[in-house]
Design a protein around this motif. Structure first.
Motif, short mmCIF file in Angstrom:
data_model
loop_
_atom_site.label_atom_id
_atom_site.label_comp_id
_atom_site.label_asym_id
_atom_site.label_seq_id
_atom_site.Cartn_x
_atom_site.Cartn_y
_atom_site.Cartn_z
N UNK A 1 48.16 53.63 39.29
CA UNK A 1 47.60 52.86 40.78
C UNK A 1 46.80 53.85 42.03
N UNK A 2 46.65 54.75 41.44
CA UNK A 2 45.90 56.12 41.83
C UNK A 2 44.40 56.12 41.45
N UNK A 3 44.42 55.41 40.56
CA UNK A 3 42.86 55.47 39.62
C UNK A 3 41.98 54.35 39.40
N UNK A 4 43.40 53.17 39.24
CA UNK A 4 42.55 52.21 39.49
C UNK A 4 41.53 51.91 41.51
N UNK A 5 42.75 52.07 42.12
CA UNK A 5 42.18 52.08 42.79
C UNK A 5 41.25 52.73 43.69
N UNK A 6 41.62 54.03 43.75
CA UNK A 6 40.30 54.96 43.92
C UNK A 6 38.94 54.16 43.62
N UNK A 7 38.96 53.98 41.98
CA UNK A 7 37.63 53.64 41.60
C UNK A 7 37.71 51.81 42.04
N UNK A 8 38.03 50.38 42.43
CA UNK A 8 37.83 49.79 42.66
C UNK A 8 37.77 49.59 43.62
N UNK A 9 37.90 50.79 44.65
CA UNK A 9 37.92 50.87 46.22
C UNK A 9 39.15 50.13 47.27
N UNK A 10 38.94 49.87 48.32
CA UNK A 10 40.22 49.66 48.73
C UNK A 10 40.53 48.27 48.71
N UNK A 11 39.65 47.82 49.00
CA UNK A 11 39.18 45.90 48.58
C UNK A 11 39.14 45.48 47.58
N UNK A 12 39.19 46.07 46.23
CA UNK A 12 38.27 46.36 44.86
C UNK A 12 39.16 44.93 44.31
N UNK A 13 40.35 45.40 43.78
CA UNK A 13 41.51 44.82 43.10
C UNK A 13 42.12 43.51 43.97
N UNK A 14 42.24 43.57 45.16
CA UNK A 14 42.49 41.99 46.15
C UNK A 14 41.48 41.25 46.34
N UNK A 15 40.35 41.44 46.32
CA UNK A 15 38.83 40.69 46.05
C UNK A 15 39.02 39.60 44.28
N UNK A 16 39.06 40.94 42.68
CA UNK A 16 39.53 40.24 42.85
C UNK A 16 39.91 39.44 42.05
N UNK A 17 40.98 39.60 42.91
CA UNK A 17 42.36 38.40 42.60
C UNK A 17 42.23 37.66 43.46
N UNK A 18 41.96 37.38 44.73
CA UNK A 18 41.36 36.09 45.65
C UNK A 18 40.28 35.39 44.56
N UNK A 19 39.06 36.10 43.94
CA UNK A 19 37.99 35.30 43.67
C UNK A 19 38.25 34.65 42.37
N UNK A 20 39.21 35.07 42.00
CA UNK A 20 38.70 34.73 40.34
C UNK A 20 40.69 33.68 40.14
N UNK A 21 41.69 33.62 41.13
CA UNK A 21 42.89 33.33 41.31
C UNK A 21 44.23 34.11 39.81
N UNK A 22 43.95 34.77 39.60
CA UNK A 22 44.48 35.51 39.34
C UNK A 22 45.40 36.50 39.90
N UNK A 23 47.03 36.80 39.53
CA UNK A 23 47.43 37.18 40.29
C UNK A 23 47.09 38.89 40.19
N UNK A 24 48.06 39.70 41.15
CA UNK A 24 47.25 40.96 41.35
C UNK A 24 47.62 41.77 40.40
#
Length: 678
Positions: A388-411
């Motif tokens: 989780x640390x690696x993913x959020x550090x690299x994706x940024x604060x909203x990176x994973x959230x935006x990918x989920x929201x924009x693709x409709x795929x669960x987090x």
């Protein structure tokens, strides 16, 4: 270990790096809360020989050295730190510059000298100050750094009352965030500033995180200690090591634990630096993330002193965004949100992530007792946290959230895709390599390099999320997907610079030259310059699977095709579309992805028509164009009309991408074959 102070210093050095100051090479002025007998303040004031400590106070004394010599004062602080017990009263008065001194907080009046007046920014005409007034002057001094290593809350917001703060002992000395004149605040202690005080200071241009970010190294070290001791419990119970040996082993591992912990502090600051640099363009995403957290019941904005919708509207109107203290809070929530879903999946059990477990523990423990690590009862939690640390550090604060929201795929599937994406392109290595350029290149260049790595991971994850076979439940192992694309990625990385044509080749060369001029090593500059083009390796891999053509031919064909049809400037026009709001951002991303997919389809058409001996990219594309039917010719002409037009807004670009489909052969929709079908 002095780990809390060392962790806070990672934040301090990042803030100063953004100001163009190397705290290990350039002198800078400091005011502080604490004394040299204190763990945090004492260790903190020994972390650079270039500290010019102008003033400090604790519960006993007030210390002022208006014009300190960096070397002499460092030596004296070192002496005090080495004493069994010390206070500012033990400071050698001969080392204090003219006009300074040490006074008990019980003094009735302290004389104000001209050097003191200049150093602390005290108004003309003031001849004496009470200790309380002098402490307030220290907090409001125009120094470079305010370093808090003490106990108490000394800074609030102008909108807060003493009752809101809840620290009666310091009501008399407390100041407001908007009054601070220091350039940077470092929080080695807890609660030195209220969160609203931090935000108020940051909105005036001050640089500060939160105490949770700055002094997290102490908690992080405790986590490592507990998990190491849990691992050793079984070893002790089995008689492989006795209590004395266990204690000795713990001591041997302290330095390596410190390195791991400080890396965490460094990386979180690097993430915040990237996030802050894009805060204005991401304000809409931050706002949507806040609302989603509220709806889930995880977040209460007022509790975290985060702005409500009206305040966010005012910031947008005034050209402001979330501040670093607010982004620090969102970073924590992003990790909580992702961490929860990760533990509900089988991702922590994926063999490709075993290195995260091993890497958490020191080398000595891995070498002597490997079974204690692999059999750790908190194995999944440790891997999940590291992941989780690696993913959020690299994706940024909203990176994973935006990918989920924009693709409709669960987090949970988004996190998996992001893990795979980073493995495919070795993004973690690229992101980490930027840290080795601290103070060798500008902070702005470091942000650019990390942003390229972040975007590469995001675009790759988005591509993966469009392929049902790669995100199905159960999903293929991380290593299987990584290995499937490994050869294509390597070939594209090696061949890309030679394949590029026209303006794209010129742009790549210019990017490399600019980064090298900024001090980036040539190899790293070339890698970063190529990052925006690398996602094409995934489409090329699929094209080669479907056509049997080598990727060393497919890549040049795609470039020749792009050059002939003017797709490179078209892509640049798509990338130039606004992305500061949700729907424009989604439209931009969809157009970019559709353009890449259509380019890949056309490349497949060209290669599908080649003869067994055809290996000249230009000739293949030329022969393909000569065989156009009326529909394809009409589509090519329309594409040229759009490219040469005066308007290049969303509608025109949408038509342009759709027009590309008219150039394709009529065939069934593409589907990525499973490995067994190849």
């Amino acid at each position: 270990m002095g780990i809390t102070a060392r962790g806070a210093w990672e934040s301090v050095t990042r803030h100063f790096r953004e100001l163009g100051i190397d705290v290990q090479e350039q002198d800078f002025t400091v005011v502080g809360v604490g004394d040299m007998s204190g763990d945090v303040f004492g260790n903190g004031m020994l972390l650079s020989e270039h500290i010019r400590l102008v003033a400090a106070f604790d519960h006993r004394h007030v210390f002022v050295d208006p014009d300190p010599d960096a070397a002499a004062s460092f030596a004296e602080r070192t002496r005090l730190f080495g004493l069994q017990r010390s206070s500012w009263a033990d400071y050698n008065r001969s080392r204090i510059s003219a006009g300074g001194g040490v006074w008990p907080r019980t003094s009735k009046a302290i004389p104000v000298s001209e050097p003191m007046r200049a150093a602390l920014g005290i108004a003309d005409g003031v001849e004496t100050l009470t200790p309380v007034e002098l402490i307030r002057a220290i907090l409001l001094a125009p120094a470079d750094l305010l370093f808090n290593g003490g106990i108490g809350t000394y800074v609030k917001a102008s909108t807060e009352s003493a009752l809101d703060v809840g620290d009666k002992a310091n009501d008399a000395v407390r100041v407001d965030g908007e009054q601070l004149r220091v350039r940077v605040v470092g929080e080695g202690g807890n609660l030195g500033l209220t969160q609203r005080g931090r935000v108020e200071y940051a909105l005036t241009g001050g640089r500060v995180n939160t105490d949770a970010i700055d002094n997290s190294a102490g908690v992080d070290t405790s986590d490592h200690e507990v998990n190491i001791k849990i691992a050793l419990n079984r070893v002790v119970d089995d008689g492989e090591i006795d209590a004395a040996g266990r204690a000795a082993l713990l001591g041997e591992m302290a330095d390596e634990v410190a390195v791991a912990v400080l890396t965490d502090n460094h990386d979180q600051n690097a993430t915040l630096a990237v996030e802050a640099s894009s805060a204005r363009s991401l304000l809409d995403a931050h706002e949507r993330f806040l609302r989603a957290l509220e709806r889930s019941g995880r977040l209460v904005r007022s509790v975290e002193a985060l702005p409500d919708d009206r305040a966010l509207t005012e910031r947008r109107r005034d050209g402001q965004a979330l501040t670093s203290p607010e982004l620090s809070v969102l970073l924590a929530y992003a990790k909580l949100e992702a961490g929860d879903v990760v533990l509900q999946t089988d991702l922590p059990d994926d063999p490709a992530l075993e290195d995260l477990l091993a890497g958490y523990f020191p080398t000595r423990l891995r070498e002597r007792f490997p079974a204690a690590i692999t059999g750790h009862p908190l194995r999944r939690e440790i891997v999940g946290t590291a992941l989780t640390n690696r993913a959020v550090n690299i994706a940024g604060t909203t990176g994973l959230f935006r990918l989920s929201q924009e693709t409709g795929v669960p987090l949970d599937r988004v996190v998996r895709a992001h893990v795979v994406a980073r493995a495919v392109f070795d993004v973690d290595r690229q992101w980490d390599a930027v840290g080795r350029l601290d103070n060798a290149v500008s902070a702005t260049t470091q942000v650019e390099l990390r942003t390229e790595a972040t975007r590469l991971a995001e675009r790759t994850a988005r591509w993966l999320l469009r392929q049902p076979d790669l995100v199905a439940d159960p999903a293929p192992p991380v290593a299987a997907v990584r290995d499937r694309f490994a050869a294509s990625v390597a070939a594209v990385r090696a061949g890309l610079p030679d394949w590029l044509l026209g303006k794209e080749a010129e742009g790549y060369t210019a990017r490399v030259a600019r980064l090298e001029e900024s001090g980036v090593p040539p190899e790293r500059a070339a890698e970063a310059a190529a990052a925006p083009l690398l996602p094409a390796a995934l489409d090329l891999a699929v094209v080669t699977e479907r056509t049997g053509a080598p990727i060393t031919l497919a890549g040049p064909v795609m470039q020749c095709l792009s050059e002939r049809l003017g797709l490179v400037p078209l892509r640049e026009l798509v990338l130039a579309l606004p992305r500061d709001r949700r729907w424009p951002s989604m439209a931009r991303a969809s157009l970019r992805d559709d353009l890449a997919a259509e380019t890949a389809s056309l490349t497949e058409d060209v290669l599908g028509a080649r003869g067994s001996d055809d290996d000249d990219p230009q000739e293949l594309v030329g022969a393909w164009a000569e065989g156009w039917d009326a529909t394809q010719a009409r589509s090519a002409a329309q594409l040229g009309d759009i490219a040469s037009g005066d308007r290049h807004e969303l509608a025109e670009l949408l038509v342009a991408v759709r027009t590309l489909r008219g150039l394709r052969k009529r065939r069934q929709a593409r589907r990525i074959p499973r490995p067994a079908e190849k």
